[in-house]
Scaffold this motif. Sequence first.
Motif, PDB file in Angstrom:
ATOM      1  N   PRO A  22      -9.548 -22.360  -8.563  1.00 38.67           N
ATOM      2  CA  PRO A  22      -9.941 -23.723  -7.722  1.00 38.67           C
ATOM      3  C   PRO A  22     -11.641 -23.546  -8.075  1.00 38.67           C
ATOM      4  O   PRO A  22     -12.318 -22.558  -8.195  1.00 38.67           O
ATOM      5  CB  PRO A  22      -9.858 -23.630  -6.438  1.00 38.67           C
ATOM      6  CG  PRO A  22      -9.737 -22.015  -5.950  1.00 38.67           C
ATOM      7  CD  PRO A  22      -9.058 -21.385  -7.074  1.00 38.67           C
ATOM      8  N   VAL A  23     -11.834 -24.994  -8.209  1.00 38.99           N
ATOM      9  CA  VAL A  23     -13.395 -25.331  -8.372  1.00 38.99           C
ATOM     10  C   VAL A  23     -13.837 -25.381  -6.933  1.00 38.99           C
ATOM     11  O   VAL A  23     -13.355 -26.249  -6.116  1.00 38.99           O
ATOM     12  CB  VAL A  23     -13.528 -26.597  -9.094  1.00 38.99           C
ATOM     13  CG1 VAL A  23     -14.683 -27.219  -9.164  1.00 38.99           C
ATOM     14  CG2 VAL A  23     -13.064 -26.253 -10.572  1.00 38.99           C
ATOM     15  N   HIS A  24     -14.967 -24.886  -6.716  1.00 39.55           N
ATOM     16  CA  HIS A  24     -15.654 -25.440  -5.346  1.00 39.55           C
ATOM     17  C   HIS A  24     -17.059 -25.883  -5.635  1.00 39.55           C
ATOM     18  O   HIS A  24     -17.389 -26.039  -6.733  1.00 39.55           O
ATOM     19  CB  HIS A  24     -16.044 -24.028  -4.618  1.00 39.55           C
ATOM     20  CG  HIS A  24     -15.095 -23.316  -4.180  1.00 39.55           C
ATOM     21  ND1 HIS A  24     -14.231 -22.377  -4.716  1.00 39.55           N
ATOM     22  CD2 HIS A  24     -14.351 -23.080  -2.794  1.00 39.55           C
ATOM     23  CE1 HIS A  24     -13.243 -21.658  -4.222  1.00 39.55           C
ATOM     24  NE2 HIS A  24     -13.441 -22.231  -2.984  1.00 39.55           N
ATOM     25  N   HIS A  25     -17.055 -26.849  -4.541  1.00 37.85           N
ATOM     26  CA  HIS A  25     -18.562 -27.812  -4.569  1.00 37.85           C
ATOM     27  C   HIS A  25     -19.231 -27.431  -3.468  1.00 37.85           C
ATOM     28  O   HIS A  25     -19.036 -26.780  -2.473  1.00 37.85           O
ATOM     29  CB  HIS A  25     -18.161 -29.265  -4.678  1.00 37.85           C
ATOM     30  CG  HIS A  25     -17.354 -29.579  -5.694  1.00 37.85           C
ATOM     31  ND1 HIS A  25     -17.675 -29.458  -7.075  1.00 37.85           N
ATOM     32  CD2 HIS A  25     -16.047 -30.309  -5.975  1.00 37.85           C
ATOM     33  CE1 HIS A  25     -17.003 -29.793  -7.979  1.00 37.85           C
ATOM     34  NE2 HIS A  25     -15.824 -30.528  -7.332  1.00 37.85           N
ATOM     35  N   ILE A  29     -27.578 -29.505   3.157  1.00 38.26           N
ATOM     36  CA  ILE A  29     -27.945 -30.427   4.455  1.00 38.26           C
ATOM     37  C   ILE A  29     -29.371 -30.366   4.464  1.00 38.26           C
ATOM     38  O   ILE A  29     -30.102 -29.462   4.355  1.00 38.26           O
ATOM     39  CB  ILE A  29     -27.337 -29.749   5.806  1.00 38.26           C
ATOM     40  CG1 ILE A  29     -25.929 -29.408   5.733  1.00 38.26           C
ATOM     41  CG2 ILE A  29     -28.082 -30.523   6.852  1.00 38.26           C
ATOM     42  CD1 ILE A  29     -25.325 -30.722   5.838  1.00 38.26           C
ATOM     43  N   GLU A  30     -30.044 -31.587   4.605  1.00 38.24           N
ATOM     44  CA  GLU A  30     -31.404 -31.920   4.883  1.00 38.24           C
ATOM     45  C   GLU A  30     -31.620 -32.710   6.008  1.00 38.24           C
ATOM     46  O   GLU A  30     -30.873 -33.737   6.092  1.00 38.24           O
ATOM     47  CB  GLU A  30     -32.088 -32.386   3.574  1.00 38.24           C
ATOM     48  CG  GLU A  30     -31.844 -31.922   2.059  1.00 38.24           C
ATOM     49  CD  GLU A  30     -32.315 -32.733   0.826  1.00 38.24           C
ATOM     50  OE1 GLU A  30     -32.740 -33.856   1.185  1.00 38.24           O
ATOM     51  OE2 GLU A  30     -32.511 -32.070   0.145  1.00 38.24           O
ATOM     52  N   LYS A  31     -32.452 -32.197   6.759  1.00 38.27           N
ATOM     53  CA  LYS A  31     -32.833 -33.122   7.963  1.00 38.27           C
ATOM     54  C   LYS A  31     -34.225 -33.442   8.073  1.00 38.27           C
ATOM     55  O   LYS A  31     -35.112 -32.609   7.677  1.00 38.27           O
ATOM     56  CB  LYS A  31     -32.227 -32.120   9.221  1.00 38.27           C
ATOM     57  CG  LYS A  31     -31.091 -31.884   9.508  1.00 38.27           C
ATOM     58  CD  LYS A  31     -30.543 -31.245  10.601  1.00 38.27           C
ATOM     59  CE  LYS A  31     -31.288 -30.015  11.026  1.00 38.27           C
ATOM     60  NZ  LYS A  31     -30.803 -29.332  12.376  1.00 38.27           N
ATOM     61  N   GLU A  32     -34.499 -34.466   8.873  1.00 41.09           N
ATOM     62  CA  GLU A  32     -35.651 -34.845   9.258  1.00 41.09           C
ATOM     63  C   GLU A  32     -35.717 -35.256  10.907  1.00 41.09           C
ATOM     64  O   GLU A  32     -34.928 -35.838  11.246  1.00 41.09           O
ATOM     65  CB  GLU A  32     -36.382 -36.119   8.602  1.00 41.09           C
ATOM     66  CG  GLU A  32     -36.511 -35.979   7.241  1.00 41.09           C
ATOM     67  CD  GLU A  32     -37.132 -37.366   6.355  1.00 41.09           C
ATOM     68  OE1 GLU A  32     -37.916 -37.896   7.162  1.00 41.09           O
ATOM     69  OE2 GLU A  32     -36.817 -37.562   5.276  1.00 41.09           O
ATOM     70  N   LEU A  39     -20.206 -29.526  10.190  1.00 40.67           N
ATOM     71  CA  LEU A  39     -19.366 -29.671   9.194  1.00 40.67           C
ATOM     72  C   LEU A  39     -17.832 -29.178   9.538  1.00 40.67           C
ATOM     73  O   LEU A  39     -17.968 -28.039   9.912  1.00 40.67           O
ATOM     74  CB  LEU A  39     -19.693 -29.346   8.016  1.00 40.67           C
ATOM     75  CG  LEU A  39     -21.140 -30.021   7.418  1.00 40.67           C
ATOM     76  CD1 LEU A  39     -21.478 -29.431   5.875  1.00 40.67           C
ATOM     77  CD2 LEU A  39     -20.996 -31.566   7.129  1.00 40.67           C
ATOM     78  N   TRP A  40     -16.882 -29.751   9.297  1.00 38.35           N
ATOM     79  CA  TRP A  40     -15.608 -29.083   9.317  1.00 38.35           C
ATOM     80  C   TRP A  40     -15.042 -29.231   7.906  1.00 38.35           C
ATOM     81  O   TRP A  40     -15.139 -29.815   7.187  1.00 38.35           O
ATOM     82  CB  TRP A  40     -14.910 -29.991  10.407  1.00 38.35           C
ATOM     83  CG  TRP A  40     -14.795 -29.434  11.838  1.00 38.35           C
ATOM     84  CD1 TRP A  40     -14.246 -28.588  12.509  1.00 38.35           C
ATOM     85  CD2 TRP A  40     -15.830 -30.023  12.658  1.00 38.35           C
ATOM     86  NE1 TRP A  40     -14.634 -28.386  13.710  1.00 38.35           N
ATOM     87  CE2 TRP A  40     -15.852 -29.238  13.813  1.00 38.35           C
ATOM     88  CE3 TRP A  40     -17.216 -30.948  12.457  1.00 38.35           C
ATOM     89  CZ2 TRP A  40     -16.766 -29.341  14.804  1.00 38.35           C
ATOM     90  CZ3 TRP A  40     -17.855 -31.022  13.470  1.00 38.35           C
ATOM     91  CH2 TRP A  40     -17.862 -30.159  14.933  1.00 38.35           C
ATOM     92  N   PRO A  47     -27.453 -21.266   6.332  1.00 34.30           N
ATOM     93  CA  PRO A  47     -27.582 -22.218   7.416  1.00 34.30           C
ATOM     94  C   PRO A  47     -27.626 -23.714   7.011  1.00 34.30           C
ATOM     95  O   PRO A  47     -27.200 -24.688   7.709  1.00 34.30           O
ATOM     96  CB  PRO A  47     -28.810 -21.997   8.040  1.00 34.30           C
ATOM     97  CG  PRO A  47     -28.870 -20.478   7.891  1.00 34.30           C
ATOM     98  CD  PRO A  47     -28.481 -20.355   6.502  1.00 34.30           C
ATOM     99  N   TYR A  48     -27.913 -23.988   5.788  1.00 37.25           N
ATOM    100  CA  TYR A  48     -27.961 -25.337   5.154  1.00 37.25           C
ATOM    101  C   TYR A  48     -27.410 -25.606   4.078  1.00 37.25           C
ATOM    102  O   TYR A  48     -27.247 -26.602   3.484  1.00 37.25           O
ATOM    103  CB  TYR A  48     -29.597 -25.586   4.619  1.00 37.25           C
ATOM    104  CG  TYR A  48     -30.102 -24.756   3.744  1.00 37.25           C
ATOM    105  CD1 TYR A  48     -30.029 -25.065   2.621  1.00 37.25           C
ATOM    106  CD2 TYR A  48     -30.653 -23.653   4.204  1.00 37.25           C
ATOM    107  CE1 TYR A  48     -30.360 -24.195   1.608  1.00 37.25           C
ATOM    108  CE2 TYR A  48     -31.243 -22.626   3.388  1.00 37.25           C
ATOM    109  CZ  TYR A  48     -31.145 -22.932   1.875  1.00 37.25           C
ATOM    110  OH  TYR A  48     -31.446 -22.088   0.969  1.00 37.25           O
ATOM    111  N   LEU A  49     -26.423 -24.473   3.787  1.00 37.21           N
ATOM    112  CA  LEU A  49     -25.719 -24.803   2.424  1.00 37.21           C
ATOM    113  C   LEU A  49     -24.119 -24.261   2.718  1.00 37.21           C
ATOM    114  O   LEU A  49     -23.810 -23.219   3.417  1.00 37.21           O
ATOM    115  CB  LEU A  49     -26.055 -23.783   1.450  1.00 37.21           C
ATOM    116  CG  LEU A  49     -25.541 -23.943  -0.055  1.00 37.21           C
ATOM    117  CD1 LEU A  49     -25.819 -25.428  -0.379  1.00 37.21           C
ATOM    118  CD2 LEU A  49     -26.106 -22.852  -1.064  1.00 37.21           C
ATOM    119  N   PHE A  50     -23.320 -25.189   2.330  1.00 38.46           N
ATOM    120  CA  PHE A  50     -21.846 -24.948   2.814  1.00 38.46           C
ATOM    121  C   PHE A  50     -20.824 -25.175   1.402  1.00 38.46           C
ATOM    122  O   PHE A  50     -21.656 -25.813   0.399  1.00 38.46           O
ATOM    123  CB  PHE A  50     -21.242 -25.888   3.717  1.00 38.46           C
ATOM    124  CG  PHE A  50     -21.952 -25.734   5.108  1.00 38.46           C
ATOM    125  CD1 PHE A  50     -21.562 -25.184   6.093  1.00 38.46           C
ATOM    126  CD2 PHE A  50     -23.330 -26.509   5.198  1.00 38.46           C
ATOM    127  CE1 PHE A  50     -22.164 -24.837   7.351  1.00 38.46           C
ATOM    128  CE2 PHE A  50     -23.898 -26.373   6.501  1.00 38.46           C
ATOM    129  CZ  PHE A  50     -23.296 -25.719   7.478  1.00 38.46           C
TER     130      PHE A  50
END
Length: 289
Positions: A22-25, A29-32, A39-40, A47-50
């Motif tokens: 399978p291909v994953h993408h 996450i970027e926050k101000e 995320l589910w 911590p910022y990458l899924f």
Amino acid sequence: SIVVVYYLFFSKYAIFPLMGRPVHHYIRIEKEGLGDVLLWNVKSVKPYLFKAENGTEVSVVLRAKPYWEIKRVELRGADTKVIEPPINTTTYSFNFTLLTNTTIHVVFARIPEFELEVIVDGEGSVDVSSTRVLRGRTIEVNIEPTEGWFIESVRLDGEDLGAVDRLTIEMWSDRVLEVKFHRWAYLNITVEGNATIEVEGAELVNGLYRAPEGSNVTVSIKCPPSSLKLGYYLRSIILDGGYVLEPDLSRRLSQYSLRVAMVGRRELLIETYKLEYAILRLNITGRAE
């Protein structure tokens, strides 16, 4: 049927079907500001990458920290989608289908505070639950005049609300509350004798006529109608120890009206007198010249 199976297999794995991988993408996450992005249906890499498989339905929940709101959300994938929730939104959720590497950029902004300025004229209390609150919250106001005073007017941002003694103010901006108290003035009227009194411009409270200080009231005095045997007339009128109408028993005055300027407490004394008539009946017999 072979083509259909091949298509379904290829759309899921997005690579040469014989490889079967399978291909994953990736989702970044970027926050101000202060808030959480949850995320589910994804796997955490950092911590910022899924990451998740191609075609995964991803659920996103945004939660602002206390005193913060969700200002703006940008979903940057194959194209860019912008979400601007209503003001004061502290929790927001949405779903999207993951088809390419995607960045979720969330702007949390501090909810602004607004101030209620209170201006008081006269003697009385204006109690407020707070003078500064977050946007959209309310302030409770209780207004009470000092004894001998009354609420003349209440204005909010220049709008006259009448003589209200409590109100709830929604704070969507800085606001100004103006409360004006006015002093009562009193008139005590004493009648010695027999006369009826009508007072225009004042109300009778506990035996005293009450009106706003600085106003004028009209006092109308009327003695009972005279008969052949009896008459009532005004002898004198005294206001705060000074004569408005000096004593004069030769005067036959049964009605009188005067204007009284209301200041502090004033005393009005009305004196009448009774005049009894003797009836002389003459019986004449015969001729009289």
